[in-house]
Design a protein around this motif. Structure first.
Motif, PDB file in Angstrom:
ATOM      1  N   SER B 155       0.861  -1.206   0.085  1.00 54.35           N
ATOM      2  CA  SER B 155      -0.070   0.097  -0.183  1.00 54.35           C
ATOM      3  C   SER B 155       0.889   1.185   0.070  1.00 54.35           C
ATOM      4  N   HIS B 156       0.670   1.970  -0.949  1.00 57.38           N
ATOM      5  CA  HIS B 156       1.469   3.242  -0.965  1.00 57.38           C
ATOM      6  C   HIS B 156       0.599   4.502  -1.521  1.00 57.38           C
ATOM      7  N   ASP B 157       0.983   5.796  -1.573  1.00 54.51           N
ATOM      8  CA  ASP B 157       0.472   6.580  -2.325  1.00 54.51           C
ATOM      9  C   ASP B 157       1.065   6.633  -3.661  1.00 54.51           C
ATOM     10  N   PHE B 158       0.352   6.361  -4.649  1.00 53.70           N
ATOM     11  CA  PHE B 158       0.782   6.158  -5.913  1.00 53.70           C
ATOM     12  C   PHE B 158       0.683   7.476  -6.894  1.00 53.70           C
ATOM     13  N   GLY B 159       0.808   8.581  -6.330  1.00 52.77           N
ATOM     14  CA  GLY B 159       0.403   9.683  -6.983  1.00 52.77           C
ATOM     15  C   GLY B 159       1.363   9.982  -8.239  1.00 52.77           C
ATOM     16  N   GLY B 165      -3.893  15.243 -13.947  1.00 58.58           N
ATOM     17  CA  GLY B 165      -5.289  15.903 -14.223  1.00 58.58           C
ATOM     18  C   GLY B 165      -6.177  14.788 -13.629  1.00 58.58           C
ATOM     19  N   ALA B 166      -5.869  13.673 -13.513  1.00 59.23           N
ATOM     20  CA  ALA B 166      -6.774  12.753 -12.598  1.00 59.23           C
ATOM     21  C   ALA B 166      -6.695  13.262 -11.295  1.00 59.23           C
ATOM     22  N   SER B 167      -7.907  13.396 -10.576  1.00 57.82           N
ATOM     23  CA  SER B 167      -7.818  13.648  -9.123  1.00 57.82           C
ATOM     24  C   SER B 167      -8.758  12.596  -8.531  1.00 57.82           C
ATOM     25  N   ASN B 168      -8.504  12.344  -7.382  1.00 48.98           N
ATOM     26  CA  ASN B 168      -8.925  11.163  -6.420  1.00 48.98           C
ATOM     27  C   ASN B 168      -9.208  11.688  -5.175  1.00 48.98           C
TER      28      ASN B 168
END
Lengths: 249, 249
Positions: B155-159, B165-168
């Motif tokens: 589990s990681h922040d895959f930013g 442009g994609a925002s979650n």
């Protein structure tokens, strides 16, 4: 006076046959030979005629087909694949090029060929595999097909396994090996031989599928061969499942 | 008065994405969802909206995608694949259909997904594999790619691995497994996870190819993840190499 320096160049090509009316050059239809000769003209400025190791039919593919041509060209042979691929459509590629002895002929000197025929064997068709596999919906008994294949291996008169109309001085051919490889729902038949009659691999496949479906017994293959009658063999399997894999010299 | 008898039907579909502008229905472009809803209308006479387990992009394929829809239809569920396949284009097929609990939703209830990304790794492109593989001409060191993949699992922040442009609400995702399978010139990466950010699998692939080419070290993956900056990851690998293989519930 320019001194001619004719080289004989041997190339290995790969193609997806779906869009083509087979290998052999035709006036009014796209063929693989036609595309290659067109691009050779573009790259060398010469009208070059290429020899293919086999004339694949419309829709049949190849991943290791040997071809050759003789010409006095200045481009180094190792650059030839790059130069040709830059102009060829994406469904044809040159994957190797080498200088050959001036007498080498890719068809006359072939000692053998290996084809692979792919079947997708499950209830529903597979869009992913549709271009390269014959979809057979009913479950095949591959063990029965292996048994039946044993009767095909060897030298026989394969008159029952050639398309009607094709005439040859002799229908005797030698099949070296037949192997079946199963991979999930895919069944691949690899068949190698000295040479094959017209449609012979596809008719063998159609006949072995009849055995795999239980419509024919493995031993019946013996009688079908002896009969030399096309009507006794199975149907000609569709072209899209067939691929020329390798040519031996 | 006709009593409504709404069923929830879960289907597995397979498609070759080459001709489509992705999964999701669009007004002016052919999409897989659009084709399926068109055929459902033809077969049932009803305007049915289907839920897909994932929105694949243009050119991406699927061989085990789950979809579902709720409707009051009279055709028996086991006949549905035959009825739909008879009208669907050859590059889309329904390969299973079952009744599901009325609340089942193919996207919201998915516990995980497995994708496969195929690379064809040899000097010259392969016409046979062109629709399903990214052609990488320089030799890849798969062992390095396997090492690098270990930093991605978990589990990681895959930013850093999502298209700009994609925002979650959150870029934290969990990757369960990454495996590399080598088969002659084909290298397949199988990756499974709970869910993925937009283009995440293709950016992971592009980054691991940089590692395989020696442009990045395996350990750099740690820093790329920590940076959360898309610019530090590799390029987005082409769509045609990607296939949605399975959805878990």
């Amino acid at each position: 006076m320019k001194v001619m320096n004719v080289k004989n160049i041997k190339m290995i090509i790969e193609y997806k046959g779906t869009r083509y009316s087979g290998w052999q050059r035709q006036t009014n239809a796209p063929t693989v030979q036609g595309e290659i000769e067109k691009v050779l003209y573009k790259v060398t400025g010469q009208k070059i005629s290429v020899n293919g190791s086999s004339r694949t039919d419309a829709g049949v593919h190849a991943c290791g087909k040997c071809i050759n041509f003789r010409a006095d060209i200045s481009i180094p042979v190792e650059r030839l694949p790059f130069a040709l691929n830059a102009h060829l459509p994406k469904d044809i590629a040159v994957i190797d090029a080498q200088l050959a002895h001036i007498d080498f002929h890719s068809r006359y000197h072939a000692k053998g060929k290996k084809y692979v025929y792919n079947i997708y064997n499950r209830r529903f068709p597979s869009p992913i595999h549709m271009d390269y596999c014959w979809h057979v919906a009913k479950k095949l008994d591959v063990q029965r097909m292996r048994e039946a294949a044993q009767y095909i291996i060897g030298s026989h008169d394969f008159g029952a396994f050639k398309s009607t109309g094709a005439s040859n001085p002799s229908d005797v051919r030698t099949v070296y090996t037949i192997e079946f490889i199963e991979n999930d729902d895919m069944i691949s038949m690899e068949i190698s031989g000295k040479s094959f009659l017209y449609n012979m691999v596809r008719i063998i496949m159609g006949t072995l599928v009849d055995v795999g479906l239980g419509k024919k017994n493995p031993e019946e293959i013996k009688d079908i061969i002896l009969s030399k009658d096309r009507k006794n063999a199975g149907k000609t399997a569709p072209a899209n499942g067939l691929m020329l894999k390798e040519v031996y010299y």
